[in-house]
Each structure stands twice: as structure tokens, then as C-alpha cells.
Scaffold this active site. Structure first.
Site, PDB file in Angstrom:
ATOM      1  N   SER A  67     -51.448   1.568  32.848  1.00  0.00           N
ATOM      2  CA  SER A  67     -50.129   2.182  33.025  1.00  0.00           C
ATOM      3  C   SER A  67     -50.257   3.425  33.902  1.00  0.00           C
ATOM      4  CB  SER A  67     -49.533   2.555  31.665  1.00  0.00           C
ATOM      5  OG  SER A  67     -49.334   1.393  30.891  1.00  0.00           O
ATOM      6  N   LYS A 127     -49.881  12.832  23.470  1.00  0.00           N
ATOM      7  CA  LYS A 127     -49.922  12.136  24.762  1.00  0.00           C
ATOM      8  C   LYS A 127     -48.546  12.202  25.409  1.00  0.00           C
ATOM      9  CE  LYS A 127     -52.416   7.970  26.128  1.00  0.00           C
ATOM     10  NZ  LYS A 127     -52.839   6.644  25.713  1.00  0.00           N
ATOM     11  N   HIS A 154     -51.055  -6.089  29.865  1.00  0.00           N
ATOM     12  CA  HIS A 154     -50.563  -6.136  28.480  1.00  0.00           C
ATOM     13  C   HIS A 154     -49.911  -7.490  28.190  1.00  0.00           C
ATOM     14  CE1 HIS A 154     -49.820  -1.532  28.956  1.00  0.00           C
ATOM     15  NE2 HIS A 154     -50.891  -1.664  28.199  1.00  0.00           N
ATOM     16  N   ARG A 181     -60.847  -3.646  28.775  1.00  0.00           N
ATOM     17  CA  ARG A 181     -60.937  -3.870  30.217  1.00  0.00           C
ATOM     18  C   ARG A 181     -62.371  -3.799  30.705  1.00  0.00           C
ATOM     19  NH1 ARG A 181     -56.203   0.238  31.199  1.00  0.00           N
ATOM     20  NH2 ARG A 181     -57.196   0.878  29.283  1.00  0.00           N
TER      21      ARG A 181
END
Ligand code: ADP
Length: 169
Positions: free
Chosen positions: A131, A44, A20, A93
Site C-alpha cells: 500500500s 499508524k 491483498h 512477501r
């Protein structure tokens, strides 16, 4: 007078990691003002509260004067409009991210045609970072200091305890 070029980089940042940060540093050089916005997503579950996530991002970006950290519960495009920004930044990614991001960007475009999504390719050094994987490692008290800024490392140690040794053994 020229318009201020503003971008919003939204995410969960649970917690912020070096992938990030690399994106934030790169976009801070491209825009006059960057809002890194921690979104509170009811569907979430997160490890850190929105306040904790924001303060970790804030501490990790102190060296970037044109970066502001905010929190939002709002619909993304509504939030972006409220900040008079025209660009949403998302990191990519791998192809794995693409389907979801493509759908999300098209839906946002449909709702707010004046707003564009800018995709930034991950730095290959961080392409494996997420994460989720960091939380998984930290839960086993592995050393994540090379993967996250100090603020996140401290936050993870608070949640899970200190690493056993530097080699994760
Ligand atoms: P979200 O829940 O919105 O996906 P994340 O905090 O996981 O929030 O990610 C925020 C943004 O950062 C997303 O655009 C994501 O694709 C991007 N991102 C996550 N990890 C990396 C990485 N290693 N390199 C580049 N971009 C990344």
C-alpha cells in the site's frame, strides 16, 4: 454438524491492492467464511479513514459471497475469539516481512493458544506490491490501475487527483 471453518485476514488495507485481493480470493476457496478486518491502529497514520478502507475492500470483494468485511479497534486475538474463528491469515512477501510476522504470530499464540496463524505466500506477480508504494505512486499521479481494484483507484484519484497520462509522464 460440522464446524464452520472461519478465518480472519487482518490488515490496514490503506488501500487494498491486488496482492491483498489475490490472498483473499485464495483463502475464500479454503474456508467457509472469511472476515477481512480493517484494523484501526492508533500508532499508524493512514491516508484513508477506516470507513473508506472498509468500503473499498467491500466493493473489491463483492464477487466473493463468503467474504465479510469488518472493522476493529480491538486487540487482534480478542477480536478473533469474538468471531469464534481459529485462524489468522497473514501474507508473506519476502524475508523482510518474516521477522515481524514471526514475532507477531508467536505473541498471538502465547495470548491465545487455540488460535493459529496461517501464512500465505504472495503471488510472485504481486510480491513487490505494498500500500505504501501505491500511495507514493498515486501521489505523483502515476497510473496504478493495474495494481489496485477500481474502488481503490477511485479513492486514490479522489485524494491525489487524476493521472497525467497512462505512462505516468
Ligand atoms: P498491516 O499493517 O497489518 O501489515 P497491510 O494492509 O499492509 O496491513 O497488509 C495486510 C496483510 O497483507 C499482511 O499480512 C501483509 O503481509 C499482506 N500483504 C501485503 N501486501 C501483500 C502482497 N503484495 N502479497 C501478499 N500479501 C501481502
Amino acid at each position: 454438524m460440522t464446524a464452520v471453518r472461519k478465518a480472519v485476514y487482518p490488515g490496514s488495507f490503506d488501500p487494498v491492492h491486488n496482492g491483498h485481493l489475490d490472498v483473499i480470493e485464495r483463502i475464500s476457496a479454503m474456508f467457509d467464511e472469511v472476515m477481512v478486518t480493517v484494523f484501526v491502529n492508533s500508532s499508524k497514520a493512514s491516508l484513508f479513514s477506516a470507513e473508506e478502507r472498509s468500503s473499498m475492500v467491500r466493493e473489491a470483494t463483492l464477487h466473493l459471497p463468503n467474504v465479510r468485511v469488518e472493522q476493529s479497534h480491538d486487540l487482534l486475538v480478542r477480536y478473533v475469539r469474538s468471531r469464534h474463528a481459529r485462524v489468522i491469515v497473514r501474507g508473506l512477501r519476502a524475508v523482510l516481512d518474516f521477522d515481524y510476522e514471526f514475532q507477531f504470530a508467536l505473541m498471538n499464540k502465547r495470548m491465545a493458544p487455540e488460535i493459529d496463524t496461517l501464512f500465505i505466500l504472495t503471488n510472485e506477480r504481486y510480491s513487490y506490491l505494498s500500500s505504501t508504494i501505491i500511495k507514493e505512486l498515486a501521489s505523483y499521479r502515476a497510473d496504478v490501475s493495474a495494481l489496485v481494484p477500481l474502488a481503490s483507484e477511485r479513492g486514490l484519484v479522489d485524494k491525489f487527483g487524476k493521472e497525467v497520462d497512462r505512462n505516468g509522464q
